[in-house]
Design a protein around this motif. Structure first.
Motif, PDB file in Angstrom:
ATOM      1  N   ALA B  42      47.455  37.219  55.189  1.00  0.00           N
ATOM      2  CA  ALA B  42      48.480  36.519  54.405  1.00  0.00           C
ATOM      3  C   ALA B  42      48.007  36.321  52.972  1.00  0.00           C
ATOM      4  N   ARG B  43      46.701  35.987  52.836  1.00  0.00           N
ATOM      5  CA  ARG B  43      46.160  35.815  51.483  1.00  0.00           C
ATOM      6  C   ARG B  43      46.246  37.113  50.698  1.00  0.00           C
ATOM      7  N   ALA B  46      49.820  37.847  49.661  1.00  0.00           N
ATOM      8  CA  ALA B  46      50.240  37.016  48.532  1.00  0.00           C
ATOM      9  C   ALA B  46      49.612  37.544  47.252  1.00  0.00           C
ATOM     10  N   PHE B  47      48.343  37.893  47.332  1.00  0.00           N
ATOM     11  CA  PHE B  47      47.653  38.361  46.140  1.00  0.00           C
ATOM     12  C   PHE B  47      48.224  39.691  45.666  1.00  0.00           C
ATOM     13  N   LEU B  49      51.226  40.682  45.842  1.00  0.00           N
ATOM     14  CA  LEU B  49      52.480  40.442  45.140  1.00  0.00           C
ATOM     15  C   LEU B  49      52.227  40.058  43.690  1.00  0.00           C
ATOM     16  N   VAL B  50      51.142  39.316  43.480  1.00  0.00           N
ATOM     17  CA  VAL B  50      50.854  38.833  42.134  1.00  0.00           C
ATOM     18  C   VAL B  50      50.138  39.899  41.311  1.00  0.00           C
ATOM     19  N   PRO B  52      50.378  43.156  40.431  1.00  0.00           N
ATOM     20  CA  PRO B  52      50.939  43.979  39.348  1.00  0.00           C
ATOM     21  C   PRO B  52      51.121  43.193  38.049  1.00  0.00           C
ATOM     22  N   LEU B  53      51.659  41.990  38.193  1.00  0.00           N
ATOM     23  CA  LEU B  53      51.902  41.197  36.992  1.00  0.00           C
ATOM     24  C   LEU B  53      50.593  40.766  36.355  1.00  0.00           C
ATOM     25  N   LEU B  54      49.643  40.385  37.206  1.00  0.00           N
ATOM     26  CA  LEU B  54      48.360  39.938  36.672  1.00  0.00           C
ATOM     27  C   LEU B  54      47.707  41.070  35.879  1.00  0.00           C
ATOM     28  N   PHE B  56      49.232  43.556  34.482  1.00  0.00           N
ATOM     29  CA  PHE B  56      50.030  43.776  33.279  1.00  0.00           C
ATOM     30  C   PHE B  56      49.663  42.782  32.180  1.00  0.00           C
ATOM     31  N   VAL B  57      49.592  41.506  32.572  1.00  0.00           N
ATOM     32  CA  VAL B  57      49.288  40.482  31.565  1.00  0.00           C
ATOM     33  C   VAL B  57      47.856  40.637  31.047  1.00  0.00           C
ATOM     34  N   ASP B 427      52.534  23.883  36.783  1.00  0.00           N
ATOM     35  CA  ASP B 427      53.609  24.163  37.745  1.00  0.00           C
ATOM     36  C   ASP B 427      54.802  23.258  37.489  1.00  0.00           C
TER      37      ASP B 427
END
Lengths: 316, 432
Positions: B42-43, B46-47, B49-50, B52-54, B56-57, B427
């Motif tokens: 699960a970890r 979740a990671f 999913l994040v 590609p954006l991470l 990219f940034v 958040d």
């Protein structure tokens, strides 16, 4: 907000004074935006109300600044009918700027929204490792002063591959500064925090048992996402996308630093117009942009209400 | 009583006593391990999913800024193109008079650099420290390509007397090392003397510290003004019935959604000497027709326009905190004999502090980095440090200086961001 019955006379006076003060502050907030709308119809090249305007003489008003917006940069502004419009579409500077703004805005929004929504889904899972740190990094484009971001991007986009060679990526590609792709990537970076913030906010109230229910009924992860999760978070995604679009549509510093003459956007054109010699035509653009933002604001507000309704969050 | 066939007994023993072996899943694996594996999966999901954006940034934002910051302490414009002279400086300590070997190295480097057409880069680098020297390098470069005869000192002085200037030599010494803290020293209005000690620059050249102070002071002032203006508005919105407050909220959100340039333009139009506000004041007789106020192209313009632009960023967090404050606390205080002022000061106001902290930090962080509005309405006295960074980027082309100033500004902003994260939590950042 009524005066309580036990209020003393002094408190009553203060209460009304307080309302007046609030009225003045609202006036301060809204008047500068409203005042430019009538001024944009001024027949004279002044930035203030003429006597004729104040007496509501129709002679005092005209559409000349809107027309000059359209004809600025045209090859033959005196053409009529079809020739006029096709010339304006092909050559008028403001129309070109609007086209650029829309192209750059749409693509950067798409990029930011897709990546941002995926990341927000990951970030809102309880198992996510290093959640706080990653969130801080992803939000930082909003916090770091734009001039610093633009400075960094200026060097990076001038020679992206040499720069990336340092971190071990291939080094055979060209310059991105002065290309549409460069501006789109830069604007996507700036829009990402807004997508993350709005989508995560939508996911806070998201009931995970809905996903489990879908799974228990035999839906695969993809079906669950598209049939259950997506419809529920869609309002948040759309308003995040609108935020990202507005960010791109309003952005000027990065464009100044990395765009070439072909990527002239509306804000950059405005910036030039204001810096060189400000003409009331700027007010016509400003008016159109205000109308545009009213439309966006309405959309976001409707989306927010819809989102609250379908998630069952009652407004307090 | 416990029967081997009694399922309840079996569960009871395995669950309570650790003696009877671990719980197992249906396919016989220990439950603890199965759970750990599924949590790990699960970890990872979740990671992923994040990720590609991470990535990219990191590539389009973090790396570029990091590399920009590198320029603040690394500039090889001189050392890379003048290797022999740089070597001579490395071999001879500070204070050594340049001997003929040094002049020979200079001549050789100048010739090579002129051939390679990098003399402009070298001249630009020295020009940062000794203004006006860029042309000395480029004009000498043109002449040395025809060939130089020893003795080189005399030959170079023949071309231009300025080559004997001690300030020039000390600037070249400073530039001979690619890694340097001199740009940071300059950003703090300090420089290195010939003997290597650090001193303040001449009073009329001390601009950066003043600009940093002005940036922080104006940001503080603007934060304070937005608080004074935003607090009553947020309070009103939070206490009105939802329908009415939603209507009034539009008056806050419309400016928030309106383009920055539009709002800046409006203020330019309003505040001009021939603009609406001056016209109204003349009409009211407050000021004479000749005494029109200068409200723009100075600090006043910057303060007014930035306050207007940043006000919604104060109102929105304050409002969302005030919404949650229970009005019965104030009523209780009043029933216990507090005056309305005391009830406000001791009961209501302390509860608004989280919103106040969030709004104030947000406004301050945004104000410190403002560029567009001061550039358009600030004139010369309303410029902030961002405008100086932009000037070094586009006009003087002293990119290392821009990077050093940016690094100091960034450090301040990141510190505030960290405080914001600790106090408010990113958040909890909300928009609209």
């Amino acid at each position: 907000m009524a005066v309580p019955t036990y209020a003393s006379p002094l408190e009553r006076i203060w209460h009304y004074a307080y309302l007046v003060i609030c009225g003045l502050i609202f006036f301060f907030l809204i008047a500068p935006i409203v005042v430019i709308i009538p001024l944009s119809f001024n027949v004279e090249p002044y930035f203030t109300f003429t006597d004729r305007m104040l007496s509501f003489d129709p002679e005092g008003y005209s559409m000349r600044w809107y027309r000059s917006l359209l004809t600025f940069g045209m090859q033959n502004p005196n053409a009529t009918g079809w020739a006029f419009w096709s010339d304006a579409w092909a050559n008028a500077n403001w129309i070109k700027a609007a086209k650029n703004s829309i192209i750059i805005g749409v693509f950067s929004t798409l990029l930011a929204t897709v990546l941002g929504t995926l990341a927000a889904l990951g970030l809102s899972r309880p198992e996510m490792p290093f959640r706080r740190l990653i969130m801080a990094i992803l939000i930082s484009p909003m916090i770091v002063p734009l001039i610093i971001t633009a400075t960094g991007m200026f060097f990076f986009y001038s020679n992206p591959c040499e720069m990336l060679g340092v971190v071990g990526l291939p080094t055979n590609c060209g310059r991105l500064a002065g290309t549409y792709l460069g501006v789109i990537l830069a604007h996507a970076t700036l829009g990402i925090p807004f997508v993350i913030i709005t989508v995560t906010a939508t996911l806070v109230g998201f009931d995970q048992s809905l996903n489990r229910a879908a799974a228990s009924l035999g839906a695969g992860p993809r079906t669950t996402f598209f049939r259950v999760t997506m419809p529920l978070i869609l309002p948040g995604v759309i308003s995040g996308a609108l935020f990202a679009f507005v960010t791109s549509f309003d952005e000027v510093v990065a464009v100044l630093f990395i765009a070439g003459p072909d990527q002239q956007t509306i804000p950059r054109q405005m910036w030039n117009g204001i810096r060189e010699q400000i003409s009331p035509a700027i007010l016509a653009v400003a008016t159109l942009l205000v109308i545009f933002s009213i439309a966006l604001l309405t959309t976001v507000e409707l989306l927010r209400r819809r989102s609250e309704r379908i998630r069952g969050v009652t407004p307090r | 009583m416990a029967n081997a066939l009694d399922p309840h007994a079996a569960i009871a023993t395995t669950a309570s006593g650790l003696t009877g072996g671990a719980l197992r899943t249906a396919d016989g694996r220990p439950l603890v391990r199965a759970l750990a594996r599924s949590q790990k999966r699960a970890r990872r999901r979740a990671f992923l999913l994040v990720l590609p954006l991470l990535a990219f940034v990191l590539i389009t934002f973090v790396v570029p800024i990091g590399q920009m910051l590198q320029r603040s302490f690394y500039n090889d414009g001189f050392s890379a193109n003048m290797p022999q002279l740089s070597q001579w400086f490395a071999d001879h300590p500070r204070g050594t008079e340049p001997d003929e070997a040094a002049w020979a190295a200079l001549a050789a480097d100048l010739t090579a650099s002129a051939e390679a057409r990098t003399i402009g880069v070298v001249g630009t680098r020295i020009n940062y420290d000794v203004p006006g020297t860029r042309s000395l390098f480029t004009s000498t470069g043109r002449q040395v390509r025809r060939g130089l005869e020893p003795p080189y000192r005399a030959a170079l002085l023949d071309i231009n007397d300025d080559w004997a200037e001690p300030r020039l030599w000390s600037a070249m010494r400073e530039a001979s090392r690619p890694v340097t803290g001199n740009f940071y020293l300059a950003a703090l209005d300090r420089s290195r003397a010939d003997d290597g000690s650090i001193q303040q620059v001449e009073p009329r050249q001390r601009v950066y510290v003043m600009l940093f102070m002005r940036t922080f002071w104006l940001s503080l002032l603007i934060t304070a003004i937005t608080f004074v203006l935003g607090f009553p508005i947020a309070h009103l919105l939070a206490t009105l019935p939802m329908r009415r407050s939603n209507l009034l909220m539009i008056l806050v959100l419309l400016p928030f959604w309106t383009s920055l340039l539009v709002r800046t333009t409006s203020w330019m139009v309003l505040l001009q000497q021939q603009g609406v506000i001056n016209d109204i004041l003349v009409w009211l007789g407050v000021i004479g027709g000749t005494g029109r106020l200068q409200m723009i192209y100075n600090q006043t313009g910057t303060i007014i326009a930035m306050t207007h632009i940043l006000l919604p960023f104060m109102i929105l967090p304050l409002y969302s905190v005030m919404r949650t404050i229970n009005p019965s606390y104030v009523r209780a205080a009043r029933s216990l004999g507090a005056t309305s002022w005391t009830a406000f000061r001791r009961v209501y106001f302390p509860q608004t502090l989280p919103g106040l902290g969030a709004g104030a930090l947000l406004v301050f962080i945004l104000a410190v980095g403002y560029y567009i509005t001061p550039a358009l309405v600030g004139g010369s006295s309303g410029q902030l440090i961002s405008n100086m960074i932009a000037m070094h980027m586009t006009d003087t082309l002293n990119w290392s200086m821009a990077a050093a100033l940016a690094a100091l500004l960034l450090a301040a902003v990141l510190l505030l961001y960290w405080v914001y994260d600790r106090m408010v939590g990113i958040d909890n950042l909300k928009l609209g």
